[in-house]
Scaffold this active site. Structure first.
Site, PDB file in Angstrom:
ATOM      1  N   ASN A   1      47.110  31.661  13.196  1.00  8.21           N
ATOM      2  CA  ASN A   1      47.045  30.451  14.007  1.00  8.21           C
ATOM      3  C   ASN A   1      46.630  29.307  13.081  1.00  8.21           C
ATOM      4  OD1 ASN A   1      46.630  28.482  15.899  1.00  8.21           O
ATOM      5  ND2 ASN A   1      45.346  29.729  17.248  1.00  8.21           N
TER       6      ASN A   1
ATOM      7  N   LYS B   1      43.180  30.452  11.527  1.00  8.94           N
ATOM      8  CA  LYS B   1      42.514  31.587  12.168  1.00  8.94           C
ATOM      9  C   LYS B   1      43.418  32.798  12.020  1.00  8.94           C
ATOM     10  CE  LYS B   1      40.398  28.790  15.770  1.00  8.94           C
ATOM     11  NZ  LYS B   1      40.599  28.375  17.150  1.00  8.94           N
TER      12      LYS B   1
ATOM     13  N   ARG C   1      51.450  31.500  15.553  1.00  5.63           N
ATOM     14  CA  ARG C   1      51.461  30.698  16.764  1.00  5.63           C
ATOM     15  C   ARG C   1      52.102  29.361  16.415  1.00  5.63           C
ATOM     16  NH1 ARG C   1      46.305  28.247  19.960  1.00  5.63           N
ATOM     17  NH2 ARG C   1      47.527  27.230  21.577  1.00  5.63           N
TER      18      ARG C   1
ATOM     19  N   HIS D   1      50.128  25.543  26.003  1.00  7.31           N
ATOM     20  CA  HIS D   1      49.167  26.610  26.328  1.00  7.31           C
ATOM     21  C   HIS D   1      49.874  27.821  26.939  1.00  7.31           C
ATOM     22  CE1 HIS D   1      45.489  23.677  26.590  1.00  7.31           C
ATOM     23  NE2 HIS D   1      45.498  24.313  25.432  1.00  7.31           N
TER      24      HIS D   1
ATOM     25  N   HIS E   1      43.457  26.109  31.970  1.00  6.63           N
ATOM     26  CA  HIS E   1      42.999  26.400  30.605  1.00  6.63           C
ATOM     27  C   HIS E   1      42.144  25.211  30.183  1.00  6.63           C
ATOM     28  CE1 HIS E   1      43.489  28.094  26.431  1.00  6.63           C
ATOM     29  NE2 HIS E   1      42.919  26.924  26.234  1.00  6.63           N
ATOM     30  N   LEU E   2      40.821  25.411  30.160  1.00  5.29           N
ATOM     31  CA  LEU E   2      39.904  24.295  29.909  1.00  5.29           C
ATOM     32  C   LEU E   2      39.133  24.524  28.616  1.00  5.29           C
ATOM     33  CD1 LEU E   2      38.468  23.958  33.552  1.00  5.29           C
ATOM     34  CD2 LEU E   2      40.498  22.851  32.581  1.00  5.29           C
ATOM     35  N   GLY E   3      39.649  23.973  27.534  1.00  5.21           N
ATOM     36  CA  GLY E   3      38.949  24.026  26.252  1.00  5.21           C
ATOM     37  C   GLY E   3      38.902  22.615  25.702  1.00  5.21           C
TER      38      GLY E   3
ATOM     39  N   GLY F   1      41.501  21.267  24.217  1.00  6.65           N
ATOM     40  CA  GLY F   1      42.727  20.913  24.920  1.00  6.65           C
ATOM     41  C   GLY F   1      42.592  21.485  26.326  1.00  6.65           C
TER      42      GLY F   1
ATOM     43  N   ARG G   1      41.462  13.709  24.039  1.00  5.12           N
ATOM     44  CA  ARG G   1      42.719  13.104  24.522  1.00  5.12           C
ATOM     45  C   ARG G   1      42.508  12.593  25.943  1.00  5.12           C
ATOM     46  NH1 ARG G   1      46.051  18.536  23.483  1.00  5.12           N
ATOM     47  NH2 ARG G   1      44.494  19.229  21.976  1.00  5.12           N
TER      48      ARG G   1
ATOM     49  N   ARG H   1      28.911  20.976  26.310  1.00  2.46           N
ATOM     50  CA  ARG H   1      27.501  21.396  26.323  1.00  2.46           C
ATOM     51  C   ARG H   1      26.590  20.222  25.957  1.00  2.46           C
ATOM     52  NH1 ARG H   1      28.757  26.560  22.683  1.00  2.46           N
ATOM     53  NH2 ARG H   1      30.122  24.942  21.898  1.00  2.46           N
TER      54      ARG H   1
ATOM     55  N   ILE I   1      35.438  25.986  28.274  1.00  2.00           N
ATOM     56  CA  ILE I   1      34.791  25.417  29.452  1.00  2.00           C
ATOM     57  C   ILE I   1      35.062  26.291  30.677  1.00  2.00           C
ATOM     58  CG2 ILE I   1      34.739  23.413  31.002  1.00  2.00           C
ATOM     59  CD1 ILE I   1      35.527  21.692  28.506  1.00  2.00           C
TER      60      ILE I   1
ATOM     61  N   GLU J   1      45.011  34.823  23.715  1.00  2.00           N
ATOM     62  CA  GLU J   1      46.284  34.383  23.130  1.00  2.00           C
ATOM     63  C   GLU J   1      46.721  35.237  21.941  1.00  2.00           C
ATOM     64  OE1 GLU J   1      44.064  30.847  23.297  1.00  2.00           O
ATOM     65  OE2 GLU J   1      45.846  29.625  23.589  1.00  2.00           O
TER      66      GLU J   1
HETATM   67  P1  ADP Z   1      39.738  24.974  21.765  1.00  2.00           P
HETATM   68  O1  ADP Z   1      40.630  24.335  22.775  1.00  2.00           O
HETATM   69  O2  ADP Z   1      39.501  24.115  20.564  1.00  2.00           O
HETATM   70  O3  ADP Z   1      40.067  26.426  21.464  1.00  2.00           O
HETATM   71  P2  ADP Z   1      37.485  26.046  23.250  1.00  2.00           P
HETATM   72  O4  ADP Z   1      38.330  26.856  24.174  1.00  2.00           O
HETATM   73  O5  ADP Z   1      36.571  26.738  22.326  1.00  2.00           O
HETATM   74  O6  ADP Z   1      38.311  24.964  22.442  1.00  2.00           O
HETATM   75  O7  ADP Z   1      36.625  25.054  24.168  1.00  2.00           O
HETATM   76  C1  ADP Z   1      35.782  24.094  23.649  1.00  2.00           C
HETATM   77  C2  ADP Z   1      34.942  23.526  24.794  1.00  2.00           C
HETATM   78  O8  ADP Z   1      34.287  24.622  25.452  1.00  2.00           O
HETATM   79  C3  ADP Z   1      33.847  22.580  24.337  1.00  2.00           C
HETATM   80  O9  ADP Z   1      33.737  21.494  25.238  1.00  2.00           O
HETATM   81  C4  ADP Z   1      32.619  23.447  24.406  1.00  2.00           C
HETATM   82  O10 ADP Z   1      31.476  22.664  24.656  1.00  2.00           O
HETATM   83  C5  ADP Z   1      32.915  24.346  25.565  1.00  2.00           C
HETATM   84  N1  ADP Z   1      32.138  25.593  25.478  1.00  2.00           N
HETATM   85  C6  ADP Z   1      32.248  26.571  24.572  1.00  2.00           C
HETATM   86  N2  ADP Z   1      31.317  27.528  24.792  1.00  2.00           N
HETATM   87  C7  ADP Z   1      30.610  27.122  25.861  1.00  2.00           C
HETATM   88  C8  ADP Z   1      29.505  27.666  26.589  1.00  2.00           C
HETATM   89  N3  ADP Z   1      28.951  28.828  26.250  1.00  2.00           N
HETATM   90  N4  ADP Z   1      29.047  26.972  27.659  1.00  2.00           N
HETATM   91  C9  ADP Z   1      29.613  25.797  28.017  1.00  2.00           C
HETATM   92  N5  ADP Z   1      30.639  25.247  27.367  1.00  2.00           N
HETATM   93  C10 ADP Z   1      31.131  25.901  26.314  1.00  2.00           C
END
Ligand code: ADP
Length: 365
Positions: free
Chosen positions: A7, A14, A64, A152, A179-181, A183, A212, A253, A297, A347
């Site tokens: 990735n 990664k 990926r 995603h 899907h809440l990260g 992105g 974004r 966080r 998230i 993934e």
């Molecule tokens: P990416 O899309 O880069 O893969 P991630 O899926 O790791 O990102 O998501 C990043 C988000 O998830 C950040 O806002 C981070 O603060 C939040 N996050 C990661 N671990 C935790 C946790 N244990 N508790 C709350 N939020 C978290």
């Protein structure tokens, strides 16, 4: 024999080594070109050394790739023609495909002749109907590929696969998946197939994200470009907006910890827009039977899950507050008409499974 899942991001690589569906090792190399290794080839060599898997055990590499365009709609062997198509898609995804191409070139340089495969984040959405993917733009623009693609997809395909463990007798018909990260997106899935996505031509559209802005009136983009120029606007929209712009950090966080009005507003904005887009996707499905949360998230932040589900209560989703606080797999209350689940992101394994399927189609196993 192992499969190396790669990735490649703009400044990181990664890696994961899979034996069948089992992940045996993983590694990550960051800061490519800014203090770390000078390029992707060097980063890959370092990462593989970290994996501590003998190179002779690596049977193939699977990358990926964010954008497969309209043509590349399933995981496939990378031939020179496929590599060219991925490169052509880089004009549609200038920020996303070049690192994958660098990863592919790096593997070819390190291990000449090693079979390489590509798995696409757009592919899962190839099942979207034309009405969902078409922008109401002049024919010439549509003809050159200006349309919604959705992203995603490897994450959503993994969710459909993993939901089968929760429902051995069949996954719910209409699934709204978040899907809440960093992105963030949402996807409408009917009978296991994507019918609509909150992301469009690029991964910029839809939900408020870490850096974004999510959906904007196109006139805003025109205004920004007129004022700041193309490059600075692209930088602002990809790296300088979203939670970071509203609350001061793209790490949710840190926003919870800050407790400032700006940080709280940023979280409220994130949840409100996740729910607004989620509800729109439910219209594409004619309702909803189950909701899933994944990503950093989605999997870990009970406050955001609860806030989003409160906005969606009118759909009949009732959360069990205790289960949510404990981060349990099943979050729905006994009275909920809609099931609610946390499904961890998976993934890399999805790429490994799809690559194994592609290899067996080609008689490689
Ligand atoms: P990416 O899309 O880069 O893969 P991630 O899926 O790791 O990102 O998501 C990043 C988000 O998830 C950040 O806002 C981070 O603060 C939040 N996050 C990661 N671990 C935790 C946790 N244990 N508790 C709350 N939020 C978290």
């Amino acid at each position: 024999m192992m499969l190396l899942v790669v990735n490649s991001g703009s400044s990181s690589v990664k890696l994961a080594a899979f034996e069948g569906t089992q992940q045996r090792a993983q590694a990550q190399v960051d800061r490519i070109g800014s203090g770390g290794p000078p390029d992707h080839a060097e980063a890959l060599a370092l990462g593989v050394a970290q994996l501590a898997v003998p190179a002779r055990q690596i049977r193939a590499a699977a990358h990926r790739v964010v954008h497969g365009g309209a043509e590349l709609t399933r995981t496939c062997r990378i031939t020179p023609a496929i590599e060219q198509t991925i490169a052509a898609c880089a004009t549609l995804a200038p920020l996303h495909n070049p690192p994958a191409l660098a990863g592919i070139a790096a593997v070819a340089r390190l291990w000449p002749g090693l079979p390489q495969y590509a798995a696409f984040d757009t592919a899962f959405h190839a099942s979207n109907p034309d009405v969902a993917t078409t922008y109401a733009l002049p024919a010439a623009e549509r003809a050159r590929g200006v349309r919604r693609y959705g992203f995603h997809g490897l994450s959503y395909a993994a969710i459909v696969r993993n939901m089968q463990h929760c429902y051995p007798n069949g996954v719910p018909k209409r699934l709204l998946s978040f899907h809440l990260g960093n992105g963030a997106s949402s996807c409408a899935i009917v009978d296991g197939h994507s019918v609509a996505s909150s992301m469009g031509f690029s991964p910029l559209d839809g939900l408020t994200m870490g850096t974004r802005p999510g959906g904007l009136d196109p006139a805003v983009v025109l205004d920004l470009v007129a004022r700041h120029g193309l490059e600075q606007t692209a930088q602002m929209l990809n790296r300088g907006s979203g939670l970071k712009a509203l609350g001061g950090s793209n790490d949710i966080r840190a926003l919870h910890a800050a407790r400032t009005p700006e940080a709280e507003f940023a979280i409220a904005h994130f949840c409100y827009w996740a729910a607004r887009h989620g509800a729109s996707l439910c219209a594409a499905m004619g309702g909803v039977d189950a909701i899933t949360f994944t990503g950093g998230i989605g999997e870990n932040d009970g406050i955001c899950r609860s806030n989003i589900l409160n906005h969606l209560a009118f759909l009949g989703a009732v959360m069990d507050g205790d289960a949510n606080a404990r981060g349990e797999k099943a979050l729905h209350a006994a009275t909920s008409r809609v099931a609610v689940w946390i499904v961890p992101a998976d993934e890399e394994r999805q790429i490994a499974i799809e690559t194994a399927a592609a290899m067996s189609r080609e008689g490689q196993t």
